[in-house]
Scaffold this motif. Structure first.
Motif, PDB file in Angstrom:
ATOM      1  N   UNK A  64     -44.937 -86.130 -31.539  1.00 15.94           N
ATOM      2  CA  UNK A  64     -44.818 -84.841 -31.594  1.00 15.94           C
ATOM      3  C   UNK A  64     -44.127 -84.298 -32.854  1.00 15.94           C
ATOM      4  N   UNK A  65     -45.203 -83.690 -33.699  1.00 19.76           N
ATOM      5  CA  UNK A  65     -44.822 -83.487 -35.007  1.00 19.76           C
ATOM      6  C   UNK A  65     -45.010 -82.149 -35.546  1.00 19.76           C
ATOM      7  N   UNK A  66     -44.232 -81.832 -36.295  1.00 20.44           N
ATOM      8  CA  UNK A  66     -44.441 -80.347 -37.087  1.00 20.44           C
ATOM      9  C   UNK A  66     -44.739 -80.657 -38.582  1.00 20.44           C
ATOM     10  N   UNK A  67     -45.852 -80.168 -39.358  1.00 24.81           N
ATOM     11  CA  UNK A  67     -46.313 -80.097 -40.561  1.00 24.81           C
ATOM     12  C   UNK A  67     -45.765 -78.996 -41.132  1.00 24.81           C
ATOM     13  N   UNK A  68     -44.993 -79.010 -42.542  1.00 25.99           N
ATOM     14  CA  UNK A  68     -44.176 -78.082 -43.073  1.00 25.99           C
ATOM     15  C   UNK A  68     -45.025 -77.825 -44.220  1.00 25.99           C
ATOM     16  N   UNK A  69     -45.754 -76.475 -44.435  1.00 28.19           N
ATOM     17  CA  UNK A  69     -46.622 -76.178 -45.549  1.00 28.19           C
ATOM     18  C   UNK A  69     -46.122 -74.605 -46.136  1.00 28.19           C
ATOM     19  N   UNK A  70     -46.057 -74.750 -47.534  1.00 26.72           N
ATOM     20  CA  UNK A  70     -45.447 -73.679 -48.163  1.00 26.72           C
ATOM     21  C   UNK A  70     -46.557 -72.681 -48.173  1.00 26.72           C
ATOM     22  N   UNK A  71     -45.938 -71.261 -48.813  1.00 23.83           N
ATOM     23  CA  UNK A  71     -46.729 -70.159 -48.854  1.00 23.83           C
ATOM     24  C   UNK A  71     -48.050 -70.366 -49.600  1.00 23.83           C
ATOM     25  N   UNK A  80     -34.067 -73.507 -48.779  1.00 25.94           N
ATOM     26  CA  UNK A  80     -34.290 -74.634 -48.004  1.00 25.94           C
ATOM     27  C   UNK A  80     -34.313 -74.476 -46.267  1.00 25.94           C
ATOM     28  N   UNK A  81     -35.175 -75.225 -45.790  1.00 28.55           N
ATOM     29  CA  UNK A  81     -35.201 -75.054 -44.333  1.00 28.55           C
ATOM     30  C   UNK A  81     -35.121 -76.427 -43.595  1.00 28.55           C
ATOM     31  N   UNK A  82     -34.856 -76.447 -42.450  1.00 29.76           N
ATOM     32  CA  UNK A  82     -35.070 -77.864 -41.554  1.00 29.76           C
ATOM     33  C   UNK A  82     -35.937 -77.158 -40.351  1.00 29.76           C
ATOM     34  N   UNK A  83     -36.436 -78.171 -39.656  1.00 28.22           N
ATOM     35  CA  UNK A  83     -37.512 -77.779 -38.646  1.00 28.22           C
ATOM     36  C   UNK A  83     -36.822 -78.364 -37.068  1.00 28.22           C
ATOM     37  N   UNK A  84     -36.953 -77.474 -36.314  1.00 30.63           N
ATOM     38  CA  UNK A  84     -36.761 -78.044 -34.915  1.00 30.63           C
ATOM     39  C   UNK A  84     -37.983 -77.962 -34.112  1.00 30.63           C
ATOM     40  N   UNK A  85     -38.012 -78.750 -32.981  1.00 30.54           N
ATOM     41  CA  UNK A  85     -39.260 -78.776 -32.328  1.00 30.54           C
ATOM     42  C   UNK A  85     -38.533 -78.735 -31.006  1.00 30.54           C
ATOM     43  N   UNK A  86     -38.823 -77.421 -30.028  1.00 31.06           N
ATOM     44  CA  UNK A  86     -38.272 -77.282 -28.763  1.00 31.06           C
ATOM     45  C   UNK A  86     -37.026 -77.901 -28.375  1.00 31.06           C
ATOM     46  N   UNK A  87     -37.083 -79.041 -27.551  1.00 33.12           N
ATOM     47  CA  UNK A  87     -35.903 -79.658 -27.061  1.00 33.12           C
ATOM     48  C   UNK A  87     -34.973 -80.129 -27.952  1.00 33.12           C
ATOM     49  N   UNK A  88     -35.002 -80.148 -29.412  1.00 29.78           N
ATOM     50  CA  UNK A  88     -34.112 -80.405 -30.335  1.00 29.78           C
ATOM     51  C   UNK A  88     -32.952 -79.743 -30.506  1.00 29.78           C
ATOM     52  N   UNK A  89     -33.080 -78.561 -29.890  1.00 31.55           N
ATOM     53  CA  UNK A  89     -32.122 -77.515 -29.888  1.00 31.55           C
ATOM     54  C   UNK A  89     -31.007 -77.568 -28.933  1.00 31.55           C
ATOM     55  N   UNK A  90     -31.024 -78.794 -27.950  1.00 30.36           N
ATOM     56  CA  UNK A  90     -30.060 -79.187 -27.246  1.00 30.36           C
ATOM     57  C   UNK A  90     -29.105 -80.051 -27.872  1.00 30.36           C
ATOM     58  N   UNK A  91     -29.383 -80.416 -28.989  1.00 29.61           N
ATOM     59  CA  UNK A  91     -28.520 -81.546 -29.695  1.00 29.61           C
ATOM     60  C   UNK A  91     -27.831 -80.898 -31.122  1.00 29.61           C
ATOM     61  N   UNK A  92     -26.652 -81.148 -31.146  1.00 27.48           N
ATOM     62  CA  UNK A  92     -25.929 -80.587 -32.429  1.00 27.48           C
ATOM     63  C   UNK A  92     -26.352 -81.436 -33.705  1.00 27.48           C
ATOM     64  N   UNK A  93     -26.890 -82.466 -33.593  1.00 28.67           N
ATOM     65  CA  UNK A  93     -26.962 -83.480 -34.672  1.00 28.67           C
ATOM     66  C   UNK A  93     -27.829 -82.978 -35.753  1.00 28.67           C
ATOM     67  N   UNK A  94     -28.933 -82.320 -35.449  1.00 24.77           N
ATOM     68  CA  UNK A  94     -29.716 -81.877 -36.513  1.00 24.77           C
ATOM     69  C   UNK A  94     -29.125 -80.893 -37.611  1.00 24.77           C
ATOM     70  N   UNK A  95     -28.455 -79.534 -36.935  1.00 25.42           N
ATOM     71  CA  UNK A  95     -27.680 -78.738 -37.971  1.00 25.42           C
ATOM     72  C   UNK A  95     -26.630 -79.615 -38.655  1.00 25.42           C
ATOM     73  N   UNK A  96     -25.848 -80.704 -37.977  1.00 29.80           N
ATOM     74  CA  UNK A  96     -24.697 -81.313 -38.784  1.00 29.80           C
ATOM     75  C   UNK A  96     -25.479 -82.221 -40.013  1.00 29.80           C
ATOM     76  N   UNK A  97     -26.674 -82.738 -39.657  1.00 25.95           N
ATOM     77  CA  UNK A  97     -27.206 -83.461 -40.898  1.00 25.95           C
ATOM     78  C   UNK A  97     -27.971 -82.508 -41.879  1.00 25.95           C
ATOM     79  N   UNK A  98     -28.297 -81.296 -41.324  1.00 25.41           N
ATOM     80  CA  UNK A  98     -28.750 -80.539 -42.608  1.00 25.41           C
ATOM     81  C   UNK A  98     -27.755 -79.873 -43.434  1.00 25.41           C
ATOM     82  N   UNK A  99     -26.296 -79.663 -42.798  1.00 27.40           N
ATOM     83  CA  UNK A  99     -25.214 -78.967 -43.420  1.00 27.40           C
ATOM     84  C   UNK A  99     -24.887 -80.330 -44.527  1.00 27.40           C
TER      85      UNK A  99
END
Length: 75
Positions: free
Chosen positions: A7-14, A56-75
């Protein structure tokens, strides 16, 4: 690999250029009938940061918001 899905998100710029992808890390198993983990493999790219012209941006997909490890990794 045939038959392996993420289950993936593609990141595309402007400008329409592909910056990368983020395959969702954890998959929910929260209630009957919602068995996403049986359809998709967990992501294996960590939590990538994408550089855009706006910052700089990071991407969440739905259920990821329940886990704090992503914002920690982005920081």
């Amino acid at each position: 690999m045939t038959g392996v899905y993420y289950n993936s998100a593609a990141v595309i710029d402007q400008r329409g250029e592909f910056l990368g992808k983020y395959p969702q890390a954890p998959h929910p198993h929260c209630h009957p009938g919602f068995w996403e983990k049986f359809y998709f493999k967990p992501g294996n790219l960590g939590y990538p940061v994408f550089q855009t012209d706006f910052g700089k941006i990071g991407v969440y997909i739905c259920y990821d918001r329940h886990f704090p490890r992503a914002p920690r990794a982005w920081a």
